[in-house]
Scaffold this motif. Structure first.
Motif, PDB file in Angstrom:
ATOM      1  N   VAL A   1       0.839  -1.204   0.000  1.00  7.51           N
ATOM      2  CA  VAL A   1       0.000   0.000   0.000  1.00  7.51           C
ATOM      3  C   VAL A   1       0.869   1.247   0.000  1.00  7.51           C
ATOM      4  O   VAL A   1       1.994   1.244   0.509  1.00  7.51           O
ATOM      5  N   HIS A   2       0.332   2.306  -0.561  1.00  6.53           N
ATOM      6  CA  HIS A   2       1.029   3.595  -0.595  1.00  6.53           C
ATOM      7  C   HIS A   2       0.641   4.413   0.631  1.00  6.53           C
ATOM      8  O   HIS A   2      -0.536   4.521   0.964  1.00  6.53           O
ATOM      9  N   TYR A   3       1.639   4.963   1.298  1.00 12.44           N
ATOM     10  CA  TYR A   3       1.408   5.854   2.436  1.00 12.44           C
ATOM     11  C   TYR A   3       2.001   7.222   2.121  1.00 12.44           C
ATOM     12  O   TYR A   3       3.217   7.347   1.971  1.00 12.44           O
ATOM     13  N   ASN A   4       1.146   8.260   2.020  1.00 17.21           N
ATOM     14  CA  ASN A   4       1.681   9.608   1.952  1.00 17.21           C
ATOM     15  C   ASN A   4       1.845  10.104   3.385  1.00 17.21           C
ATOM     16  O   ASN A   4       1.617   9.358   4.340  1.00 17.21           O
ATOM     17  N   ARG A   5       2.243  11.345   3.581  1.00 11.55           N
ATOM     18  CA  ARG A   5       2.491  11.845   4.937  1.00 11.55           C
ATOM     19  C   ARG A   5       1.246  11.792   5.815  1.00 11.55           C
ATOM     20  O   ARG A   5       1.318  11.423   6.982  1.00 11.55           O
ATOM     21  N   LEU A   6       0.104  12.177   5.256  1.00  5.67           N
ATOM     22  CA  LEU A   6      -1.126  12.191   6.035  1.00  5.67           C
ATOM     23  C   LEU A   6      -1.556  10.777   6.425  1.00  5.67           C
ATOM     24  O   LEU A   6      -1.975  10.530   7.554  1.00  5.67           O
TER      25      LEU A   6
ATOM     26  N   GLY B   1     -13.412  -1.379  20.594  1.00  4.20           N
ATOM     27  CA  GLY B   1     -12.992  -1.257  19.209  1.00  4.20           C
ATOM     28  C   GLY B   1     -11.552  -0.803  19.069  1.00  4.20           C
ATOM     29  O   GLY B   1     -10.923  -0.330  20.006  1.00  4.20           O
ATOM     30  N   ASP B   2     -11.035  -0.940  17.873  1.00  2.00           N
ATOM     31  CA  ASP B   2      -9.697  -0.481  17.545  1.00  2.00           C
ATOM     32  C   ASP B   2      -9.687   1.044  17.562  1.00  2.00           C
ATOM     33  O   ASP B   2     -10.652   1.683  17.174  1.00  2.00           O
ATOM     34  N   ILE B   3      -8.587   1.645  17.997  1.00  2.00           N
ATOM     35  CA  ILE B   3      -8.509   3.094  18.072  1.00  2.00           C
ATOM     36  C   ILE B   3      -8.676   3.721  16.688  1.00  2.00           C
ATOM     37  O   ILE B   3      -9.198   4.809  16.545  1.00  2.00           O
ATOM     38  N   HIS B   4      -8.267   2.997  15.633  1.00  2.00           N
ATOM     39  CA  HIS B   4      -8.436   3.507  14.272  1.00  2.00           C
ATOM     40  C   HIS B   4      -9.906   3.570  13.880  1.00  2.00           C
ATOM     41  O   HIS B   4     -10.275   4.326  13.000  1.00  2.00           O
ATOM     42  N   ASP B   5     -10.756   2.762  14.525  1.00  2.00           N
ATOM     43  CA  ASP B   5     -12.184   2.775  14.233  1.00  2.00           C
ATOM     44  C   ASP B   5     -12.924   3.866  14.996  1.00  2.00           C
ATOM     45  O   ASP B   5     -14.068   4.153  14.708  1.00  2.00           O
ATOM     46  N   MET B   6     -12.288   4.463  15.999  1.00  2.00           N
ATOM     47  CA  MET B   6     -12.940   5.468  16.838  1.00  2.00           C
ATOM     48  C   MET B   6     -12.753   6.895  16.309  1.00  2.00           C
ATOM     49  O   MET B   6     -13.457   7.799  16.709  1.00  2.00           O
ATOM     50  N   HIS B   7     -11.794   7.105  15.431  1.00  5.07           N
ATOM     51  CA  HIS B   7     -11.453   8.446  14.965  1.00  5.07           C
ATOM     52  C   HIS B   7     -11.810   8.631  13.496  1.00  5.07           C
ATOM     53  O   HIS B   7     -11.801   7.688  12.719  1.00  5.07           O
ATOM     54  N   LEU B   8     -12.108   9.879  13.116  1.00  9.96           N
ATOM     55  CA  LEU B   8     -12.359  10.234  11.727  1.00  9.96           C
ATOM     56  C   LEU B   8     -11.011  10.383  11.028  1.00  9.96           C
ATOM     57  O   LEU B   8     -10.310  11.372  11.209  1.00  9.96           O
ATOM     58  N   LEU B   9     -10.644   9.384  10.271  1.00 17.11           N
ATOM     59  CA  LEU B   9      -9.357   9.382   9.589  1.00 17.11           C
ATOM     60  C   LEU B   9      -9.562   9.698   8.112  1.00 17.11           C
ATOM     61  O   LEU B   9     -10.581   9.331   7.524  1.00 17.11           O
ATOM     62  N   PRO B  10      -8.598  10.367   7.483  1.00 15.04           N
ATOM     63  CA  PRO B  10      -8.741  10.700   6.060  1.00 15.04           C
ATOM     64  C   PRO B  10      -8.651   9.453   5.194  1.00 15.04           C
ATOM     65  O   PRO B  10      -8.081   8.437   5.591  1.00 15.04           O
ATOM     66  N   ARG B  11      -9.232   9.558   4.001  1.00 15.44           N
ATOM     67  CA  ARG B  11      -9.114   8.452   3.052  1.00 15.44           C
ATOM     68  C   ARG B  11      -7.680   8.348   2.554  1.00 15.44           C
ATOM     69  O   ARG B  11      -6.948   9.320   2.512  1.00 15.44           O
ATOM     70  N   ARG B  12      -7.325   7.167   2.142  1.00 15.98           N
ATOM     71  CA  ARG B  12      -5.983   6.912   1.628  1.00 15.98           C
ATOM     72  C   ARG B  12      -5.823   7.606   0.270  1.00 15.98           C
ATOM     73  O   ARG B  12      -6.689   7.527  -0.585  1.00 15.98           O
ATOM     74  N   ALA B  13      -4.692   8.271   0.047  1.00 17.34           N
ATOM     75  CA  ALA B  13      -4.420   8.962  -1.213  1.00 17.34           C
ATOM     76  C   ALA B  13      -3.940   7.980  -2.277  1.00 17.34           C
ATOM     77  O   ALA B  13      -3.341   6.950  -1.958  1.00 17.34           O
ATOM     78  N   ARG B  14      -4.216   8.315  -3.516  1.00 19.62           N
ATOM     79  CA  ARG B  14      -3.687   7.513  -4.624  1.00 19.62           C
ATOM     80  C   ARG B  14      -2.185   7.741  -4.718  1.00 19.62           C
ATOM     81  O   ARG B  14      -1.693   8.825  -4.427  1.00 19.62           O
ATOM     82  N   PRO B  15      -1.443   6.737  -5.151  1.00 21.21           N
ATOM     83  CA  PRO B  15       0.001   6.930  -5.305  1.00 21.21           C
ATOM     84  C   PRO B  15       0.307   7.859  -6.477  1.00 21.21           C
ATOM     85  O   PRO B  15      -0.513   8.018  -7.381  1.00 21.21           O
ATOM     86  N   PRO B  16       1.495   8.459  -6.485  1.00 25.82           N
ATOM     87  CA  PRO B  16       1.906   9.270  -7.630  1.00 25.82           C
ATOM     88  C   PRO B  16       1.954   8.421  -8.897  1.00 25.82           C
ATOM     89  O   PRO B  16       2.122   7.191  -8.830  1.00 25.82           O
ATOM     90  N   PRO B  17       1.809   9.039 -10.071  1.00 25.46           N
ATOM     91  CA  PRO B  17       1.788   8.270 -11.326  1.00 25.46           C
ATOM     92  C   PRO B  17       2.981   7.340 -11.526  1.00 25.46           C
ATOM     93  O   PRO B  17       2.820   6.250 -12.066  1.00 25.46           O
ATOM     94  N   LYS B  18       4.167   7.729 -11.056  1.00 22.01           N
ATOM     95  CA  LYS B  18       5.322   6.856 -11.274  1.00 22.01           C
ATOM     96  C   LYS B  18       5.255   5.568 -10.446  1.00 22.01           C
ATOM     97  O   LYS B  18       5.903   4.580 -10.780  1.00 22.01           O
ATOM     98  N   TYR B  19       4.459   5.548  -9.365  1.00 23.21           N
ATOM     99  CA  TYR B  19       4.304   4.345  -8.547  1.00 23.21           C
ATOM    100  C   TYR B  19       3.033   3.556  -8.872  1.00 23.21           C
ATOM    101  O   TYR B  19       2.832   2.468  -8.345  1.00 23.21           O
ATOM    102  N   MET B  20       2.194   4.097  -9.716  1.00 25.80           N
ATOM    103  CA  MET B  20       0.924   3.439 -10.041  1.00 25.80           C
ATOM    104  C   MET B  20       1.122   2.030 -10.625  1.00 25.80           C
ATOM    105  O   MET B  20       0.408   1.109 -10.222  1.00 25.80           O
ATOM    106  N   PRO B  21       2.075   1.798 -11.532  1.00 32.16           N
ATOM    107  CA  PRO B  21       2.258   0.423 -12.037  1.00 32.16           C
ATOM    108  C   PRO B  21       2.589  -0.581 -10.929  1.00 32.16           C
ATOM    109  O   PRO B  21       2.156  -1.732 -10.996  1.00 32.16           O
ATOM    110  N   TYR B  22       3.336  -0.163  -9.921  1.00 29.32           N
ATOM    111  CA  TYR B  22       3.683  -1.073  -8.828  1.00 29.32           C
ATOM    112  C   TYR B  22       2.452  -1.454  -8.009  1.00 29.32           C
ATOM    113  O   TYR B  22       2.239  -2.623  -7.706  1.00 29.32           O
TER     114      TYR B  22
END
Length: 141
Positions: free
Chosen positions: A40-45, A90-111
């Motif tokens: 999975v791709h992880y940006n800073r957010l 519940g999991d702490i990740h389920d208790m908070h409003l977290l942002p959606r995952r960002a799409r990877p940059p175009p150069k990483y999209m094939p991976y």
């Protein structure tokens, strides 16, 4: 972070893991034990949401109740059967409003669309995750 296959002979249990990069030998070793690797791709957010979910606002009681299939009483905005201030089990990740995952940059999209790399944007990987009852990775933080 890249998951490598060094020490694969010591792997004895089933793992379900999400990593930004993984070698073919690591994927084979984990899947041979019945596990699942998803790259999975992880940006800073997304990284901040993963490591420090408590920095994000809590979900409203009505949203938590809807996810659990419960009703919210209109009097005190508490979920039926829970006291105010209780976080539940519940999991702490389920208790908070977290942002959606960002799409990877175009150069990483094939991976991340490649099945051999177990990229999370590949339809076969998404189907395998759904069959195992895992969360939809595209909608999570």
């Amino acid at each position: 972070v890249k998951l490598l296959g060094d020490g694969k002979e010591r792997l004895t249990s089933q793992l379900m893991i999400e990593v930004p990069w993984a070698s073919a030998s690591a994927i084979d070793a984990i899947e041979s034990k019945g596990g699942l690797v998803t790259t999975v791709h992880y940006n800073r957010l997304a990284m901040r949401a993963l490591l420090k979910p408590q920095k994000f606002p809590l979900k409203p009681e009505a949203m938590l109740a809807a996810e659990k299939g419960e009703e919210v009483s209109g009097d005190d905005d508490c979920v039926e059967g829970e006291e105010q201030g209780e976080e539940g089990d519940g999991d702490i990740h389920d208790m908070h409003l977290l942002p959606r995952r960002a799409r990877p940059p175009p150069k990483y999209m094939p991976y991340y669309t490649n099945y051999e790399k177990r990229g999370y944007l590949n339809p076969r990987v998404q189907l395998e995750r759904k069959k195992r009852g895992l969360k939809d990775i595209l909608l999570s933080y």
